[in-house]
Enzyme design. Structure first.
Site, short mmCIF file in Angstrom:
data_model
loop_
_atom_site.label_atom_id
_atom_site.label_comp_id
_atom_site.label_asym_id
_atom_site.label_seq_id
_atom_site.Cartn_x
_atom_site.Cartn_y
_atom_site.Cartn_z
N ASP A 1 0.87 -1.17 0.00
CA ASP A 1 0.00 0.00 0.00
C ASP A 1 0.92 1.24 0.00
O ASP A 1 2.13 1.14 0.14
CB ASP A 1 -0.96 -0.02 1.19
CG ASP A 1 -2.19 0.86 0.93
OD1 ASP A 1 -2.09 1.75 0.05
OD2 ASP A 1 -3.22 0.67 1.58
C1 BGC Z 1 -5.00 3.26 0.19
C2 BGC Z 1 -5.13 2.28 -0.97
C3 BGC Z 1 -4.93 3.00 -2.28
C4 BGC Z 1 -3.59 3.67 -2.26
C5 BGC Z 1 -3.26 4.37 -3.55
C6 BGC Z 1 -3.76 4.11 0.08
O1 BGC Z 1 -3.78 5.15 1.01
O2 BGC Z 1 -5.01 2.54 1.41
O3 BGC Z 1 -6.38 1.65 -0.92
O4 BGC Z 1 -5.03 2.08 -3.33
O5 BGC Z 1 -3.58 4.63 -1.22
O6 BGC Z 1 -3.98 5.50 -3.76
#
Ligand code: BGC
Length: 745
Positions: free
Chosen positions: A272
């Protein structure tokens, strides 16, 4: 196999050997720097400080770029990668396309409320087509976290509390995003996230630690991920939080042992955002070098945005800590994915395509259909709904009645301009000649602003002072007073659910309930439409407001869909994919609990609390219709089977009302004893049916080892046991039509 499809692009039906030959040839030519580049996803967002994106691409090439939504810029960066980086490997452009790119669909929780995987598949297919036309290759979806705690804001992004429904929706969304394989030029690569357990955050507080025993992971939290894998999902994203004290981003058991070794996942895993670097912040890795090493060795192929791999992996190889073979093994699935997607042949996007694609009328039609099918009728006393189209004097009231942002809901793509049909507009569209007054009432805001707010250029409301809010309250009341029928549109704004959007209470925020009570006090017919991304504890409304429609965050066509339902052009048939607790203090709450020594239906013991019933306000699977249904003739093909055998369960469903409508037939089981205690009910089959008035259909479900087995703590493995089972079939998780089943050795 070289036919050209309608988009003028050659499909890439390469054999496994051809793919592997191309990948090995690339690997043989690539420098270590370039390999590390492929293991890296860099941010293309202007708001992010950091090394110059173009310089990184020139030197290393990169696996992927995220947080950029600019077709022209995609082509510019792609050209740098292809023409100026040493091996000319194309970039995968990635973005969160969660429930639509330009045409916005109901939020995923709402799609799950359709109990119709086909709807989710169609919605994500349109989202994929638009996103791909904009130049996006890869979406960070579907989000597959089971959520049993409605305080957790990200409940809006998933399919709710149940593993069986969640698995069906997971597979459908993967099919929608990816299509048949990875080579379809009108689809995108999907990403099953967040592996795993994120929805069980302590107290529903976003990012907080998760403690889940293996039995819960395997029986409840893994099934949607397994279903996505079986549907061919190309990538996985690891979660942020500590799972049993090991951050998911560095969790070898999760990423390597379960996902790659046991399940045989052959795609690649991405962290993530900043997750690899965060291993230091989380108190797990000693420093960034340690973080890169442990994350890579845990089975994480790509580092999202933290640049920890970029800065540390080459050093780790040079000092002999990581071998080149280990690096190659991690780069391989990334290159394979790019080859399979046909990126080498078609790295650029036609900059004129998006406008043509978003203009396709079927996109809006699909959005309207999806919104109609996802709405849930929670109450309809004395058949107040549907309303007559001859209604002339209507007041539409509430802070969400004309909010495009709330109608579209959480998780818009970068730079998205809201363009939804609001409930107010939908009603005006439906009744162009009626007198429709509107009042906002006191507006609602988060007490602690959303951290993404600073990037948000669209949500620019002026905050009402308490005096303005009081004036708005009085105007709303007066507007209601002048009408013959009142439609209240209440709930939560888009930034009240989602990431960074957990809350302790599940009450209607702000002065909404106070306004609802005051308007109800006028004694006029009143309908409540809820716009929200999580269950709300609307206890007072549930008792006093005769008609309540859960519209969720319904997307671009949301307001039209609400009007279709309120005025009877569509008969609602959605069902809750989560139970609605009576209070935030009751969360987590879900139907599939194990029994206790004093079950809640025991006469002596009504609730786990002395100050309120612990039963949900609305149970899982619940939803009404403008017609009525009867279930009868529940039959099991065998009342006794051996372990490993199958049986069929059938039931007759009759539309006993005056109009056609949909019913979602649900099958639940309970294993009465075993090595472990089993949940008092578990969903093991469902089907959404359309029935004409008076029509009867027979629905048949299969039960076999897949449905009857479970991961046992006592056995430390999967078991199917000889035991007695209850079977119930009906319209929700309180179904009463019952049959017995005996399973013997
Ligand atoms: C989130 C993800 C997301 C990623 C990219 C993160 O803060 O937890 O779900 O895909 O950001 O934007």
């Amino acid at each position: 196999m070289n036919e050209t499809n309608k988009a003028g692009v050659t499909p890439h039906a390469l054999s496994k050997n051809e793919i592997s030959e191309r990948v090995e040839a690339l690997l043989a030519e690539m420098s270590l720097d370039e390999k590390v580049g492929q293991l890296t996803q860099i941010s293309g967002a202007e708001f992010m400080p950091g090394p110059n994106v173009e310089d990184i691409i020139r030197k290393h090439g990169v696996g992927s770029v995220l947080w950029l939504n600019n077709t022209k810029r995609f082509n510019e960066l792609q050209e740098i990668a292809i023409e100026e980086s040493p091996s000319g490997i194309p970039i995968l452009f990635a973005l969160d396309v969660i429930h639509g790119y330009r045409t916005i669909f109901p939020v995923p929780l709402a799609l799950a409320a359709s109990w119709d995987p086909d709807v989710a598949e169609q919605a994500q297919a349109v989202a994929a087509k638009e996103a791909r036309a904009a130049g996006i290759h890869w979406t960070f979806g579907p989000m597959l976290d089971i959520a049993r705690d409605a305080r957790w804001g990200r409940i809006v992004e998933g399919s709710g509390e149940d593993p069986f429904l969640g698995a069906a929706m997971a597979a459908a969304q993967v099919r929608g995003f990816q299509g048949e394989g990875l080579s379809d030029p009108e689809r995108v690569l999907a990403c099953a996230k967040h592996f795993a357990g994120y929805g069980a955050a302590d107290g529903g507080r976003d990012y907080d630690p998760v403690y889940l025993p293996e039995t819960q992971l395997r029986n409840v939290y893994f099934p949607p991920f397994k279903a996505a894998l079986e549907a061919g999902v190309g990538t996985f994203m690891s979660a942020y939080m500590d799972l049993n004290n090991v951050p998911a981003s560095g969790n070898r058991w999760l990423l390597k042992n379960i996902l790659q070794e046991e399940w045989g996942f052959k795609g690649f895993v991405i962290s993530d955002a900043f997750g690899v670097g965060s291993l230091v912040t989380q108190g797990f890795a000693k420093d960034h070098r340690d973080a890169a090493l442990r994350s890579l060795q845990a089975g994480q192929h790509m580092d999202m945005a933290s640049n920890t791999y970029l800065k540390n992996l080459a050093g780790l190889v040079k000092d002999g800590t990581i071998s080149m073979d280990e690096i190659d093994a991690m780069v391989r699935p990334i290159l394979e994915t790019k080859v399979r997607m046909g990126l080498f042949e078609h790295p650029y996007v036609d900059e004129t395509l998006l406008d043509k694609v978003i203009a396709l009328p079927e996109h809006r039609q699909t959005a309207r259909m999806a919104a109609q099918r996802s709405m849930v009728l929670l109450r309809n006393d004395d058949d107040l709904l549907p309303l007559s189209k001859t209604q002339q004097n209507i007041a539409v009231i509430g802070p969400l009645a004309d909010s495009m942002e709330a109608t579209e809901g959480s998780w818009m793509v970068f730079d998205h301009q809201p363009a939804a049909v609001t409930v107010l507009q939908g009603i005006r569209n439906k009744l162009p000649d009626a007198d429709i007054a509107y009042a906002l009432g006191p507006d609602i805001y988060r007490d602690i602003p959303h951290p993404f707010g600073e990037f948000d250029t669209t949500e620019k409301k002026s905050i009402q002072t308490p005096e303005n809010a009081e004036a708005a309250f009085q105007i709303a009341l007066k507007t209601a007073q002048n009408a013959d029928l009142i439609i209240m549109v209440l709930g939560e704004t888009a930034d009240m659910a989602g990431e960074f959007a957990s809350r302790g209470s599940l009450d209607l925020p702000g002065r909404q309930e106070e306004l609802l009570k005051a308007v109800h006090g006028l004694g006029k017919p009143i309908v409540l439409v809820l716009i929200n991304g999580r269950p709300l504890s609307i206890n007072w409304a549930a008792e006093h407001i005769p008609a309540i429609l859960e519209a969720w965050e319904p997307g671009t066509e949301g307001g039209n869909a609400v009007a279709d339902i309120l005025f009877g052009d569509i008969n609602p048939g959605g069902k809750l994919p989560v139970c609605f607790p009576r209070s935030g203090n009751h969360a987590p709450l879900y139907y599939a609990r194990t029994l206790t020594h004093l079950p809640e239906n025991d006469k002596q013991y009504h609730s786990r609390y002395w100050d309120s019933p612990t039963t949900p306000l609305y149970p899982f699977g619940f939803g009404l219709s403008y017609t009525t249904f009867a279930f009868s003739n529940l039959q099991v093909s065998e009342s006794q089977i051996k372990v490993g055998e199958h049986l069929t369960v059938s039931v007759d469903v009759t539309n006993t009302g005056k109009i056609a409508g949909d019913e979602v037939v649900q099958l639940y089981i309970h294993q009465k004893w075993g090595r472990d205690s089993r949940p008092m009910r578990e969903l093991k089959g469902f089907e959404r049916l359309y029935l004409q008035s008076g029509e009867t259909k027979t629905v048949t479900f299969q039960l076999g080892p897949n449905e009857l087995r479970y991961w046992s703590t006592a056995a430390n493995g999967w078991v199917q046991e000889a035991a007695d089972f209850d079977i119930w079939v009906g319209a929700d998780s309180l179904a009463t039509l019952h049959a017995d089943l005996k399973v013997i050795d």
